[in-house]
Design a protein around this motif. Structure first.
Motif, short mmCIF file in Angstrom:
data_model
loop_
_atom_site.label_atom_id
_atom_site.label_comp_id
_atom_site.label_asym_id
_atom_site.label_seq_id
_atom_site.Cartn_x
_atom_site.Cartn_y
_atom_site.Cartn_z
N PHE A 49 12.39 -9.51 -6.44
CA PHE A 49 13.64 -8.86 -6.86
C PHE A 49 13.39 -7.45 -7.37
O PHE A 49 14.29 -6.62 -7.38
N HIS A 50 12.18 -7.15 -7.82
CA HIS A 50 11.88 -5.84 -8.38
C HIS A 50 11.54 -4.88 -7.26
O HIS A 50 11.10 -5.28 -6.19
N ILE A 51 11.73 -3.58 -7.53
CA ILE A 51 11.54 -2.58 -6.49
C ILE A 51 10.16 -2.67 -5.84
O ILE A 51 10.02 -2.49 -4.62
N THR A 52 9.13 -3.00 -6.64
CA THR A 52 7.77 -3.09 -6.07
C THR A 52 7.71 -4.19 -5.00
O THR A 52 7.16 -3.98 -3.91
N GLY A 53 8.28 -5.33 -5.31
CA GLY A 53 8.30 -6.43 -4.35
C GLY A 53 9.13 -6.07 -3.12
O GLY A 53 8.73 -6.30 -1.99
N LEU A 54 10.28 -5.48 -3.37
CA LEU A 54 11.19 -5.10 -2.28
C LEU A 54 10.48 -4.21 -1.26
O LEU A 54 10.55 -4.43 -0.05
N VAL A 55 9.80 -3.20 -1.75
CA VAL A 55 9.16 -2.23 -0.86
C VAL A 55 7.83 -2.75 -0.32
O VAL A 55 7.61 -2.78 0.89
N HIS A 56 6.94 -3.15 -1.24
CA HIS A 56 5.55 -3.40 -0.82
C HIS A 56 5.31 -4.81 -0.31
O HIS A 56 4.29 -5.06 0.32
N GLN A 57 6.21 -5.73 -0.61
CA GLN A 57 5.96 -7.10 -0.20
C GLN A 57 6.96 -7.59 0.87
O GLN A 57 6.79 -8.67 1.40
N MET A 58 8.02 -6.79 1.12
CA MET A 58 8.96 -7.25 2.16
C MET A 58 9.15 -6.23 3.28
O MET A 58 9.21 -6.60 4.44
#
Ligand code: ATP
Ligand code: MG
Length: 558
Positions: free
Chosen positions: A245-254
């Motif tokens: 849900f956090h921007i880091t996950g959104l960009v780097h993990q999805m």
């Protein structure tokens, strides 16, 4: 450029590094889920259950789900789907389904309580809530408070009587056959995707209530290209232990993994053993982590049971990492490289990061150099004057990843994004002559002693080097004479905590005050020390200073 740099004016009117494909590349990237040929080799894997969805299947499912959203619920472009769940392979599927038809997703922390979730749903004006069966005790009352009917709660994981699952949506959408499925939103080349909001991402709420940040398709694709440029070509396995849900996950993990065709190994939640099992089983060689996890990696005794010699690089971001921890990492893992990323939700993740060649411990205390197509300048926060090399001031950034603004909050938007498109980060830092940035503090957290700004992080760094101190936070307390003065909240190391009398503890604390006096100028002296059991921190390791302030206020009232 040479002249500007020589004159020490920080406006780097760059691109310092250029994305070869430029904006054409961004448009192409956006087409990926819409009309491109997603990979049939890579995908999202749940590292625990081994459930896996390949990228071509993600696309196929996304088409069916978006059909179901429009046909079943009359979902339209510009409307929002809230995702409230821990990491699951169905999270990106739901996300791509929503954005392919011009909807927005809004991720919420699975740790939210009913009140926080109600705030998130109301702020984002979500029309549909996708969640997990285990999160229903919070999801149901929050949805009710926000006026979302129960039949619009869809389960991404698990089953529960009376609730549809994502698989039901897929089946329903598929039922319309190839000809009857909702087409992807047509996006014209050029400016359109720049202003098409696909994500309402909440900031961490470190300084106040979390803000709903509007992020466009263009922002995310620009950031994916910027970070993939800094990623080794053979980086094909990504650990997704940070929350999606956090921007880091959104960009780097999805998103980035789809762009670079890498396999994502998702962990539903952080747990050291599962993380290490996954890293070893799949021989993942680059780990994107946050400071609390890196610290655990140094302290947790089970780490010694694993052969981690294949790890080539640690990557850290989202919160400051102390010099102590970096040194200890180097001692324990001398064979690895190290990089940081610095940015914020408002910059769709990175403004700076370490280039591959400088991903070494030597550069680790700095947060990297500027990413492609981005400009940074440092200004005096009070006068707005641009500052020179090595002079700390507010970091301002401009580039294609700088987001659209805050949802329904014109005032905050105008304060943060100025008329020349500069994002005012609220962070204090400086640029050195190598073009690297060092973060020193946050403006909102500066302590003003007789009008002079004192950075809590500087004192915290110093105190973490004290042999008795396990963890520390420095806050401001009001003072009639100086305005404010620094106070330290300290967690002692267990050996110093146990079996000590009052006098001995007082002597220890006086020692701490003296330690700072010996090493810092007068206005930086700590004048009060309080022992605490733990320092209030966010999941990514940021000190929650609003909680410290509240404690101080409550103590004053008592
Ligand atoms: P809020 O804006 O709601 O108070 P937040 O700013 O903590 O919360 P995020 O957008 O998640 O929410 O975090 C961005 C902030 O995190 C940056 O402004 C910066 O202060 C800090 N940060 C990010 N990366 C780094 C890093 N590598 N080193 C130090 N600080 C970092
Ligand atoms: Mg912020």
């Amino acid at each position: 450029l040479e002249t500007l740099l020589r004159e020490g004016r920080y406006k780097l009117p760059l691109p310092v590094r250029i994305v070869g494909r430029g904006l054409d590349g961004l448009e192409k990237g956006l087409g990926l889920m819409r009309q491109g040929q997603p990979s049939i080799a890579a995908g999202f894997t749940n590292a625990v259950t081994k459930e896996r969805v390949r990228y071509d299947e993600v696309k196929e499912h996304a088409v069916s789900i978006s059909t179901a959203l429009t046909r079943k619920f009359g979902f339209c472009q510009g409307e929002c789907v809230a995702l409230f769940s821990s990491n699951t392979v169905w999270y990106p599927v739901a996300m791509f389904a929503t954005i392919r038809i011009g909807g927005m997703i809004s991720g919420a922390s699975p740790a939210y309580n009913v009140e926080e979730m109600t705030y998130a749903l109301k702020t984002s004006k979500a029309r549909i809530l996708m969640t997990a069966a285990s999160a229903l005790p919070v999801a149901i009352p929050a949805a009710k408070n926000a006026g979302i009917p129960q039949d619009r709660i869809i389960l991404l994981e698990g089953r529960h009587q009376g609730f549809a699952t994502i698989h039901d949506l897929i089946k329903f959408g598929r039922g319309f056959g190839a000809g009857g499925q909702t087409p992807a939103l047509k996006i014209k080349k050029g400016e359109t995707n720049k202003w098409l909001c696909g994500f309402l991402s909440f900031s961490s709420g470190t300084t106040g209530l979390p803000k709903a940040v509007m992020i466009s398709h263009h922002n995310v694709m620009a950031q994916c290209l910027q970070v993939s440029q800094l990623t080794p070509k053979d980086h094909k396995k990504i650990l997704a232990v940070l929350p999606l849900f956090h921007i880091t996950g959104l960009v780097h993990q999805m998103h980035t993994p789809v762009c670079i065709n890498a396999e994502v190994y998702m962990l539903p939640a952080f747990d050291m053993k599962t993380m290490l099992d996954t890293v070893v089983e799949y021989q993942i060689s680059e780990l994107l982590l946050v400071p609390p996890i890196l610290i655990r990696l140094l302290r947790d005794p089970i780490v010694k049971n694993y052969d981690l010699s294949h790890i080539r690089r640690f990557s850290s971001g989202a919160a400051p990492l102390s010099a102590e921890v970096i040194q200890e990492l180097q001692r324990r893992f001398p064979q690895t490289g190290f990089k940081q990323g610095y940015g914020m939700t408002e910059s769709c993740s990175c403004i700076t990061a370490h280039p591959i060649e400088q991903s070494t411990y030597e550069y680790a205390n700095r947060v990297g150099s500027i990413v492609a197509n981005t400009e940074v300048k440092i200004v005096d926060p009070e006068t707005g004057t641009e500052l020179g090399y090595g002079e700390p001031g507010e970091i301002l950034a401009r580039g294609p990843q700088i987001v659209m603004g805050y949802l329904d909050n014109e005032k905050a938007t105008a304060e943060t994004f100025d008329s020349e498109a500069w994002l005012h980060t609220g962070d204090v830092g400086y640029i050195d002559r190598e073009g690297f940035i060092t973060i020193t503090d946050r403006i909102k957290e500066m302590i003003k002693v007789k009008g002079i700004a004192v950075a809590p992080a500087e004192l915290e760094d110093l105190l973490l080097g004290h042999p008795m101190i396990e963890d520390v936070a420095v806050g401001a307390i009001a003072d009639d004479y100086t305005g404010q003065r620094p106070k330290a909240y300290i967690v002692l190391k267990p050996t110093f905590r146990e079996g000590k009398g009052k006098e001995q503890v007082l002597a220890l604390l006086r020692g701490v005050i003296q330690y700072v006096q010996e090493k810092k100028v007068r206005h930086k002296w700590i004048t009060e020390v309080e022992l605490v059991k733990e320092i209030p921190k966010s999941a990514s390791g940021k000190i929650l200073r609003r909680v410290l302030r509240q404690l101080e206020q409550d103590a004053n009232i008592q």
